[in-house]
Design an enzyme around this catalytic site. Structure first.
Site, PDB file in Angstrom:
ATOM      1  N   ARG A  76       0.816  -1.225   0.000  1.00 40.90           N
ATOM      2  CA  ARG A  76       0.000   0.000   0.000  1.00 40.90           C
ATOM      3  C   ARG A  76       0.845   1.269   0.000  1.00 40.90           C
ATOM      4  NH1 ARG A  76      -3.151  -4.011   2.188  1.00 40.90           N
ATOM      5  NH2 ARG A  76      -1.084  -4.749   2.663  1.00 40.90           N
ATOM      6  N   THR A  77       1.774   1.351   0.943  1.00 39.06           N
ATOM      7  CA  THR A  77       2.508   2.604   1.133  1.00 39.06           C
ATOM      8  C   THR A  77       3.390   2.886  -0.079  1.00 39.06           C
ATOM      9  OG1 THR A  77       2.522   2.033   3.471  1.00 39.06           O
ATOM     10  CG2 THR A  77       3.918   3.864   2.796  1.00 39.06           C
ATOM     11  N   LYS A 104      25.656  -5.403   0.343  1.00 40.93           N
ATOM     12  CA  LYS A 104      27.122  -5.557   0.278  1.00 40.93           C
ATOM     13  C   LYS A 104      27.799  -4.894   1.468  1.00 40.93           C
ATOM     14  CE  LYS A 104      26.885  -5.046  -4.742  1.00 40.93           C
ATOM     15  NZ  LYS A 104      27.252  -4.107  -5.819  1.00 40.93           N
ATOM     16  N   ARG A 126      11.128   3.715   4.494  1.00 42.98           N
ATOM     17  CA  ARG A 126      10.589   2.707   5.426  1.00 42.98           C
ATOM     18  C   ARG A 126      11.765   1.884   5.928  1.00 42.98           C
ATOM     19  NH1 ARG A 126       5.481  -1.230   4.905  1.00 42.98           N
ATOM     20  NH2 ARG A 126       4.527   0.766   5.379  1.00 42.98           N
ATOM     21  N   HIS A 154       4.037   5.576  11.876  1.00 43.46           N
ATOM     22  CA  HIS A 154       3.729   5.426  10.453  1.00 43.46           C
ATOM     23  C   HIS A 154       2.769   6.598  10.154  1.00 43.46           C
ATOM     24  CE1 HIS A 154       2.874   3.882   6.600  1.00 43.46           C
ATOM     25  NE2 HIS A 154       2.476   2.656   6.885  1.00 43.46           N
TER      26      HIS A 154
HETATM   27  N1   CP Z   1      -0.483  -0.364   6.006  1.00 42.95           N
HETATM   28  C1   CP Z   1       0.711  -0.506   5.410  1.00 42.95           C
HETATM   29  O1   CP Z   1       1.689   0.182   5.727  1.00 42.95           O
HETATM   30  O2   CP Z   1       0.726  -1.439   4.418  1.00 42.95           O
HETATM   31  P1   CP Z   1       2.008  -1.826   3.547  1.00 42.95           P
HETATM   32  O3   CP Z   1       2.978  -2.523   4.449  1.00 42.95           O
HETATM   33  O4   CP Z   1       1.460  -2.721   2.466  1.00 42.95           O
HETATM   34  O5   CP Z   1       2.591  -0.563   2.994  1.00 42.95           O
END
Ligand code: CP
Length: 334
Positions: A76-77, A104, A126, A154
């Site tokens: 999603r993100t 590496k 992320r 998040h």
């Molecule tokens: N909710 C969420 O962060 O989903 P993803 O891990 O698919 O990005």
């Protein structure tokens, strides 16, 4: 850097937070007040309206370069950031840890400095370690957007959850109560949601296995219910969280079937809430564990609306961070 937040709640202060209109970083919802959140939600709603109407093709980020650096899996993100960068006209590129030179031995900071040296303006990061995005923000000239850092925050997920609730609650947060059920200790989604919801005056009740409930979580202004039924009774919404199967290996959960029975959101528990109450899940969901399939696909579920709202809030955040850096740059005179 390892995930230091596996057995304890993420520390307050694991990141620096966007506090002013001039900050190019978006690292967490902690510290944001109601007016700042409302402004971001208003901007996000405008993009949602475009998405439902003519589409988002504003080219607002033409001349801006964005790199999506994902050191953890995402659907999603990552896809929504990539989509909106394209629709807003930014130059954009993505990489994941597995296909980068970090395998590496290159450090996180060196890797991002390499990216920045290519004149990247914004990085969307992320990472499994709490505080990774704030660490990068302290060392890079580029604006840093936190796409999830360990068990810390998040923030774009938090914003999309707030936007979804604002739509479901017809614009009124005050006097509402939400139940958040599941693995609170390891959930960056819960942490961002709690900060945002409390700033907007929403009452938050948590419920989950004692092994997955951080000590002292009440200090965030929430209450802890003894069970899922008690948390959900009379609530205006319920948010359930993904159960991470590795928690069973760590001895924090007995079995998935026991979890589903005691903490899973099923039709009976949904009926305990107010008649208009909605059910949320950030995804990815374990169908039949934390959320019964008939609830996920049922009329109270806003799970897929959350995903659509993710596109809208990521537009607002990218444009906001770029603007704080004076981007896109004005073209030279005539
Ligand atoms: N909710 C969420 O962060 O989903 P993803 O891990 O698919 O990005």
């Amino acid at each position: 850097m390892s995930d230091t937040a596996l057995s304890t709640p993420a520390p307050t202060g694991a990141g620096d937070f966007l506090r002013s209109a001039t900050s190019p970083h978006f690292l967490g919802l902690e510290g944001l007040g109601g007016p700042e959140l409302t402004e971001l939600l208003d901007r996000s709603q405008a993009y949602r309206d475009l998405l439902d109407g003519p589409g988002i093709a504003t080219r607002e980020l033409e001349g801006v370069t964005v790199c999506n650096a994902f050191f953890e899996n995402s659907t999603r993100t990552r896809v929504s950031f990539e989509l909106v960068e394209q629709r807003l006209g930014a130059s954009h590129v993505s990489f994941s840890a597995a296909d980068s030179s970090t395998v590496k031995g290159e450090t996180l900071l060196d890797t991002l400095k390499v990216i920045e040296s290519m004149r990247v303006d914004l990085v969307v990061v992320r990472h499994p370690a709490a505080g990774a995005a704030a660490y990068l923000a302290r060392h890079l000239e580029a604006g840093v957007i936190n796409a999830g850092d360990g068990a810390h925050e998040h923030p774009t997920q938090g914003l999309l959850d707030l936007l979804t609730l604002r739509q479901a609650w017809r614009g009124r947060f005050e006097g509402r109560r939400i139940a958040i059920v599941g693995d609170i200790a390891h959930s960056r989604v819960a942490r961002s949601a709690i900060h945002g919801l409390r700033a907007l005056g929403v009452e938050v009740t948590l419920a989950g296995p004692p092994t997955l409930m951080p000590l002292g979580i009440e200090n965030l202004g929430v209450t802890v219910a003894p069970g899922a039924d008690e948390a959900m009774a009379g609530a205006d919404a319920a948010m359930t969280l993904r159960i991470q199967r590795e928690r069973m290996d760590q001895g924090l959960l007995a079995s998935l079937s026991e979890y589903a029975r005691i903490w899973g959101i099923n039709a009976r528990r949904v009926d305990l809430m107010k008649p208009e109450a909605v059910v949320m899940h950030p995804g990815p969901a374990n169908r039949g564990v934390e959320l019964a399939p008939d609830v996920m696909d049922g009329p109270r579920s806003v799970v897929f609306a959350q995903v659509t709202n993710g596109v809208a809030v990521r537009c607002a955040v990218l444009v906001r961070c770029a603007a704080a850096m004076g981007l896109p740059r004005k073209r030279g005179g005539a």
